[in-house]
Design a protein around this motif. Structure first.
Motif, PDB file in Angstrom:
ATOM      1  N   MET A   1       0.829  -1.220   0.000  1.00  0.00           N
ATOM      2  CA  MET A   1       0.000   0.000   0.000  1.00  0.00           C
ATOM      3  C   MET A   1       0.859   1.263   0.000  1.00  0.00           C
ATOM      4  N   ARG A   2       2.110   1.161   0.464  1.00  0.00           N
ATOM      5  CA  ARG A   2       3.016   2.318   0.461  1.00  0.00           C
ATOM      6  C   ARG A   2       3.220   2.861  -0.945  1.00  0.00           C
ATOM      7  N   TYR A   3       3.066   1.976  -1.925  1.00  0.00           N
ATOM      8  CA  TYR A   3       3.373   2.363  -3.302  1.00  0.00           C
ATOM      9  C   TYR A   3       2.324   3.269  -3.941  1.00  0.00           C
ATOM     10  N   TYR A   4       1.222   3.524  -3.213  1.00  0.00           N
ATOM     11  CA  TYR A   4       0.306   4.547  -3.718  1.00  0.00           C
ATOM     12  C   TYR A   4       0.995   5.917  -3.723  1.00  0.00           C
ATOM     13  N   LEU A   5       2.041   6.064  -2.880  1.00  0.00           N
ATOM     14  CA  LEU A   5       2.886   7.258  -2.939  1.00  0.00           C
ATOM     15  C   LEU A   5       3.983   7.010  -3.961  1.00  0.00           C
TER      16      LEU A   5
END
Length: 385
Positions: free
Chosen positions: A299-303
């Motif tokens: 989910m961090r990769y939405y940034l």
């Protein structure tokens, strides 16, 4: 005999192609709920032709990927489709990852994939920008093609051989009779199987793959991948050189909230969202197959910065702008009884039916070999001319 194939992605198309080769007199009809072929995963993937070194020797992926790579290249050569022979480097960050490199080399030898260990210096001679610790795995057989082009040419070749296509036609609305059913419906293969009382212990657990296009001037000459966690089917954020030499980074493996959840609003399906979120909540609470750890990490990769920083670990220089690309959805099968991901290709047979339940990566690479395998199985011989 009248054969109905559901799904005009790469698996449905190659099955139709092989079926026509074997049975020139059969009536073959391919239906798809979308407006054209390769609308979903087959047209959204990177077109990487994998060599086949990731997979344990007892798996279908191991048996079919190297052969599929060869057959796909032959098809492309025959039909003047450009194959970008990029090769690939799998790079290590530490001693522990070097151990995995040697395991991958061992699998490569078992699978006839042609990948082998090289030194850091040799890796830098292949691509001076690559960053690795002591050693890397080099795969000369890895290449890339334009997946939409492959599927479009396949469709045209099939039409020349009297295979009929009906688009904007969901399976539920197809009311004509047929003698044999082949379900290659990708994200909805499980639903169609369930309608036919097949594979009821399985359900699709979709994952979203985000990509960024690299617009900078630092040169990347080869596909560059990290050492993967070989306990799950995802290969980690990597550099992809596409057929047109576009460089992109990704993909992520973010849990999706419905099956065609490409963006926050696209093709929203409330019933699916409730079904999938309740399943994901259960997997999250129990951390089944490490789902909670995976979900929180991904989910961090939405940034965008997190995705870029992950890619920077693989190279010495990565300066310049990045542009968002169209996401893809991975149709990953889950066994509901064990709460484990199905790691290999999975095909189920029933009387006059074949259901392709799990055709995840490297299904595009393996597709021609996979089609031959599916149709040559003993249970697949139930049709007679």
């Amino acid at each position: 005999m009248k054969v109905l194939i559901i799904g005009a992605g790469i698996i449905g198309l190659t099955l139709a192609y092989e079926l026509r080769e074997k049975y020139p007199n059969y009536e073959i009809i391919v239906i798809d709920k979308e407006a054209h072929e390769a609308f979903h995963a087959s047209g959204r993937n990177s077109g990487i032709l994998h060599a086949g070194f990731y997979y344990t020797a007892d798996s279908l992926k191991a048996k079919l990927t190297a052969e599929g790579n060869k057959l796909m290249k032959e098809f492309c050569k025959k039909h003047n489709i450009f194959v970008n022979e990029t090769g690939k480097l799998v790079v290590a960050k530490n001693e522990e990852e070097i151990e995995t490199l040697y395991e991958l080399e061992k699998r490569s030898k078992s699978n006839n994939a042609g990948a082998y260990i090289i030194t850091q210096k040799e890796a830098e001679e292949i691509d001076s920008n690559v960053k690795t610790y002591k050693y890397a795995l080099y795969s000369p057989n890895t290449a890339s093609v334009n997946p939409k082009k492959v599927c479009n040419v396949l469709k045209k070749e099939l039409e020349k051989k009297d295979v009929k296509f009906i688009f904007n036609m969901p399976y539920e609305k197809y009311n004509k009779s047929y003698d044999f059913l082949i379900n290659a419906a990708g994200l909805y293969a499980d639903k169609i199987a369930h309608m036919n009382n097949v594979g009821e212990e399985y359900t699709m657990l979709p994952f979203k793959g985000l990509y960024l296009k690299y617009l900078g001037k630092d040169i990347i000459k080869t596909q560059i991948y990290p050492v993967p966690n070989i306990k799950n089917p995802f290969l980690g954020v990597h550099f992809t050189i596409m057929a047109d030499n576009t460089i992109k980074i990704g993909p992520t493996a973010i849990p999706a909230f419905w099956r065609e959840n490409y963006t926050f609003t696209s093709r929203f399906n409330l019933k699916e969202m409730i079904e999938i979120l309740s399943l994901e909540a259960k997997l999250f609470i129990n951390n089944s197959f490490g789902f909670r750890d995976l979900a929180l990490y991904e989910m961090r990769y939405y940034l965008k910065e997190n995705l870029i920083n992950e890619a920077k670990k693989l190279v010495k220089n990565l300066r310049g702008e990045f542009k968002n690309l169209t996401p893809g959805i991975r149709a990953q099968l889950l066994n509901k009884n064990t709460n484990e991901l199905v790691m290999d290709f999975l095909v189920e047979y029933k009387e006059n039916q074949i259901h392709i339940l799990n055709a995840v990566s490297p299904a595009f690479t393996a597709s021609f070999a996979f089609a031959k395998y599916v149709l040559n199985q003993k249970k697949g011989e139930i049709w007679k001319q």
